[in-house]
Design a protein around this motif. Structure first.
Motif, PDB file in Angstrom:
ATOM      1  N   TRP A  73       0.820  -1.215   0.000  1.00  0.00           N
ATOM      2  CA  TRP A  73       0.000   0.000   0.000  1.00  0.00           C
ATOM      3  C   TRP A  73       0.856   1.269   0.000  1.00  0.00           C
ATOM      4  N   ASP A  74       2.031   1.214   0.617  1.00  0.00           N
ATOM      5  CA  ASP A  74       2.945   2.376   0.549  1.00  0.00           C
ATOM      6  C   ASP A  74       3.365   2.623  -0.900  1.00  0.00           C
TER       7      ASP A  74
ATOM      8  N   GLU B  31       0.758   9.054  -6.652  1.00  0.00           N
ATOM      9  CA  GLU B  31       1.263  10.436  -6.717  1.00  0.00           C
ATOM     10  C   GLU B  31       1.946  10.706  -8.061  1.00  0.00           C
TER      11      GLU B  31
ATOM     12  N   LYS C 136      -9.892   5.066   2.927  1.00  0.00           N
ATOM     13  CA  LYS C 136     -10.374   6.411   2.619  1.00  0.00           C
ATOM     14  C   LYS C 136      -9.335   7.211   1.814  1.00  0.00           C
ATOM     15  N   LYS C 137      -8.062   6.916   2.077  1.00  0.00           N
ATOM     16  CA  LYS C 137      -6.988   7.609   1.365  1.00  0.00           C
ATOM     17  C   LYS C 137      -7.001   7.256  -0.133  1.00  0.00           C
TER      18      LYS C 137
ATOM     19  N   THR D  51      -8.619   3.962   7.455  1.00  0.00           N
ATOM     20  CA  THR D  51      -7.860   5.160   7.090  1.00  0.00           C
ATOM     21  C   THR D  51      -7.200   4.996   5.716  1.00  0.00           C
ATOM     22  N   THR D  52      -6.625   3.807   5.489  1.00  0.00           N
ATOM     23  CA  THR D  52      -5.990   3.515   4.195  1.00  0.00           C
ATOM     24  C   THR D  52      -7.028   3.502   3.081  1.00  0.00           C
TER      25      THR D  52
ATOM     26  N   PHE E 174       0.451   4.235  -2.963  1.00  0.00           N
ATOM     27  CA  PHE E 174       0.273   5.688  -2.848  1.00  0.00           C
ATOM     28  C   PHE E 174       1.424   6.457  -3.518  1.00  0.00           C
TER      29      PHE E 174
ATOM     30  N   LYS F  38      -9.515   7.004  -1.952  1.00  0.00           N
ATOM     31  CA  LYS F  38     -10.499   7.855  -2.627  1.00  0.00           C
ATOM     32  C   LYS F  38      -9.873   9.148  -3.155  1.00  0.00           C
ATOM     33  N   ASP F  39      -8.848   9.616  -2.476  1.00  0.00           N
ATOM     34  CA  ASP F  39      -8.179  10.857  -2.907  1.00  0.00           C
ATOM     35  C   ASP F  39      -7.608  10.749  -4.319  1.00  0.00           C
ATOM     36  N   TYR F  40      -7.429   9.526  -4.800  1.00  0.00           N
ATOM     37  CA  TYR F  40      -6.803   9.324  -6.114  1.00  0.00           C
ATOM     38  C   TYR F  40      -7.796   8.857  -7.180  1.00  0.00           C
TER      39      TYR F  40
END
Length: 424
Positions: A170-171, A178, A239-240, A236-237, A174, A242-244
């Protein structure tokens, strides 16, 4: 939701003829009618269903098609209930997961242990799959295929353009997201529908929490695990992610999200292996035009979605014989091969040759066998394999509320999921 790999008509016809010939003409003396309820009515699904019809007709039986359109099967279940109540059940119906146990508890399913023993199903199926097909230790259903749900689909050109690598954790996910974003590419193609949200959620839960966490939280619905720090990290992961996604995601169908990856508008999609059918239909080649990889953190695990047919009690020796021949035919190597080549899934038998299958299917099959041995083969909660329909629906609703809300915290979502899990 399950899309098929579309084979050319001529090749498919040859498959059918071969399958029918291999099954042979045994049982002609006790020919009976077999009525089968399914919702494989479109495209490759319809072709795959016709393979089963050809197999049964080769045994001398009459196939009565009870097809009800509508991919999710809700309308089919409504029709089935009315038929069963009136004492006129079909020989077989497409039912899966815990719903099999619910039907069996009503006393309307047939015991097909004699077929299972003769065909050695216990040695051909992983115990976790075989147990789904049994009620109180007796087989009442037969599995058709296996769909792997925890896949990440990626566009290699988009990744090359962004200077990113397909993520294994998962790291890394993300970090890649980016880079894709900076290159003007939508990092993750998503359809904002609750079952798609839930499919992403279970992939995150498996990748962040691991297999044992997944089993306790999303199969056993253990309250302590559902309220644990690990679950908070999962949320938390999730939901993160969704930002992408892009602003047009809400309401988008899954296949349109897949099309975004095919075209290079998006870099990745988290979706079951029915997505592969979209790439194949677009003329794309696995390993060259698209990448199939386990969802981040889940390479040594496998979430399964198994289609199956429940066998209902029928009257008359001829109908019982036809039903048993149907059950045996579904698990035969020839049918497993022809059906799954057209469905985009993989055979449920553990000892199948995979020569004719593509690289994604071969990877899926290898991981299916390996996780069956390691204990990391787990049922998909998002696709009706793990818990009761009431608990699944309640948890699914909370997951989507959290995904779509700017005000709900991970801790709030965690408590709501734990409460929803009590809807057994």
């Amino acid at each position: 939701m399950n899309t098929m790999q579309k084979a050319p008509a001529a090749r498919f016809a040859r498959h059918l003829i071969a399958a029918a010939a291999l099954v042979g003409f045994a049982g002609l003396s006790v020919a009976g009618e077999v009525e089968v309820l399914h919702w494989w009515t479109a495209g490759g699904e319809a072709k795959a269903a016709s393979a089963l019809k050809a197999t049964l007709q080769a045994k001398g039986h009459t196939w009565k098609d009870f097809a009800v359109a509508g991919g999710g099967g809700d309308s089919a279940m409504t029709v089935l209930k009315s038929r069963v109540v009136s004492g006129n059940a079909p020989a077989a119906a497409q039912i899966k997961g815990p719903s099999l146990q619910e039907w069996a508890a009503e006393g309307v399913l047939a015991n097909i242990d004699d077929v299972a023993k003769a065909e050695k199903w216990d040695s051909l199926l992983p115990p976790v799959v075989a147990n789904v097909m049994k009620y109180k230790g007796n087989y009442v259903a037969v599995p058709v295929n296996v769909h792997r749900v925890n896949w990440l689909w990626a566009n290699p050109e988009a990744f090359k353009k962004a200077g990113a690598k397909v993520p294994a954790t998962w790291d890394e996910f993300f970090a890649a997201a980016e880079k894709l974003k900076a290159a003007g590419i939508i990092p993750i193609a998503h359809g904002g529908q609750n079952w798609q949200d839930f499919t992403t959620f279970e992939a995150v839960a498996l990748g962040v929490g691991g297999t044992e966490f997944y089993k306790k939280a999303l199969v056993q619905l253990d309250q302590g695990t559902l309220k644990s720090p690990t679950m908070e990290k999962v949320l938390t992961t999730f939901k993160k992610v969704k930002d992408y996604t892009d602003k047009n995601a809400p309401g988008r169908d899954w296949n349109l999200a897949t099309a975004m990856v095919i075209k290079g508008e998006a870099g990745m999609q988290i979706m079951g292996d029915w997505a592969k059918g979209e790439f194949i239909a677009a003329g794309k080649v696995p390993g060259k035009d698209f990448t199939c990889a386990a969802a981040p953190g889940t390479a040594k695990a496998f979430t399964f979605n198994v289609d199956s047919f429940a066998m209902f009690k029928v009257k008359g020796d001829d109908k019982v014989k036809a039903q048993k021949d149907l059950a045996a035919a579904i698990m035969s190597p020839d049918f497993q091969e022809v059906f799954n080549l057209n469905k985009g899934s993989i055979p449920v038998r553990l000892n199948m040759k995979m020569d004719k299958f593509d690289d994604c299917a071969k990877l899926s099959s290898n991981d299916f066998v390996a996780t069956a041995k390691s204990g990391s083969l787990v049922p998909s909660i998002a696709h009706g394999m793990a818990v009761s329909s009431s608990a699944e629906g309640a948890i699914k609703d909370v997951v989507s509320q959290f995904w779509n809300s700017d005000k709900m915290s991970a801790a709030d979502a965690m408590n709501k999921i734990a409460a929803a899990a009590k809807m057994k």
